[in-house]
Write an enzyme that holds these catalytic residues in place. Sequence first.
Site, mmCIF file in Angstrom:
data_model
loop_
_atom_site.group_PDB
_atom_site.id
_atom_site.type_symbol
_atom_site.label_atom_id
_atom_site.label_comp_id
_atom_site.label_asym_id
_atom_site.label_seq_id
_atom_site.Cartn_x
_atom_site.Cartn_y
_atom_site.Cartn_z
ATOM 1 N N SER A 274 6.335 66.863 63.623
ATOM 2 C CA SER A 274 5.922 65.557 62.955
ATOM 3 C C SER A 274 6.563 64.431 63.610
ATOM 4 O O SER A 274 6.682 63.990 64.899
ATOM 5 C CB SER A 274 6.206 65.865 61.497
ATOM 6 O OG SER A 274 5.956 64.604 60.598
ATOM 7 N N ASP B 231 0.316 68.213 58.843
ATOM 8 C CA ASP B 231 1.817 68.209 59.362
ATOM 9 C C ASP B 231 2.315 69.676 59.776
ATOM 10 O O ASP B 231 2.214 70.349 58.803
ATOM 11 C CB ASP B 231 2.444 67.494 58.085
ATOM 12 C CG ASP B 231 3.568 67.179 58.621
ATOM 13 O OD1 ASP B 231 4.681 67.900 59.030
ATOM 14 O OD2 ASP B 231 4.166 65.954 58.338
#
Length: 313
Positions: free
Chosen positions: A97, A209
Amino acid sequence: MPERAVMKTHLKTHAPWAAPLVALLLTMGCASPRQPAPADLHPQTLSDVQRTAPARGQRPTVALALGGGGLRGFAHVGALRALEEAGMRPDIVVGTSAGSVVGAAYASGMSVEQIQQAALGVKVSSLLDFTWQSGGFIRGDKLANWANALIGDTRIEDFPIRFAAVATDLQSAQPMLLDNGSAGRVIQASSAVPGMQVPVAYPGGHLIDGGITSLVPVRFARAMGADVVVAVDIYCQSPRATAVNVPAVLGKVMQSQSCLIAAPEMAEADVLVAPVVAVPGMSDRASQEQAIEAGYRATHAALAKWRSGTMIE
């Protein structure tokens, strides 16, 4: 549908690279997004990477594992500066991320100063491309395009430092390693916050994610051949919200769940850097510089403990 102003306020707090939302968001409207699957995304599971791990070299291979945590990612810049001052330059960089953004820039050959200038110069609002399609409120294409422009459209397998990013397969809930392809698309997949950003399609499914399954990607770093892993957690030591309104309660639950899942993997690092990023907001320059300084100081302290023998050698 929430109004655009409400979404912008939420996104300034959690950022397009925030840690995962609670499981409720995964069950609410993650319908199959209508987007083509990029042909150059070929994610691998942890077992896939372990099977193809390179032979050990004559000197220790050092990997840097940069974790997710939204705009707290400014702390990664300070960590990089401290590592360079200590004479440590990694052979491998793996990011999740927010860590994939900073990690890709560093592995591409950008200096720490260049990364800091770019980070302080970008407006988060300029990276938000709102959409009403199912699967999320943000497409993520602006983030990908910005990353490619920053790095220079170089494919990640051509970086001078070996680099990979971690995403999560939406269907299998497995962490997946991305070590080839467009830097922007890889970052987009690693940063696709569920329920907010549209999942990124690949030939085998959809990616979201990486922080959901590997907040700080120590195990992938080890599987890529690292003898020493320096991990940077920017999320779990940061203060939880004190309010008891709905967003604050959900944020605390999200942080608690994410960090409970991540703790065993982070414990496998040789050096764990965990700055406390306690700032009122991450949209102003003063707060961003405080986060950079927090990463810098925490890294210096962690390296000193490691070298003194009070951490794993």
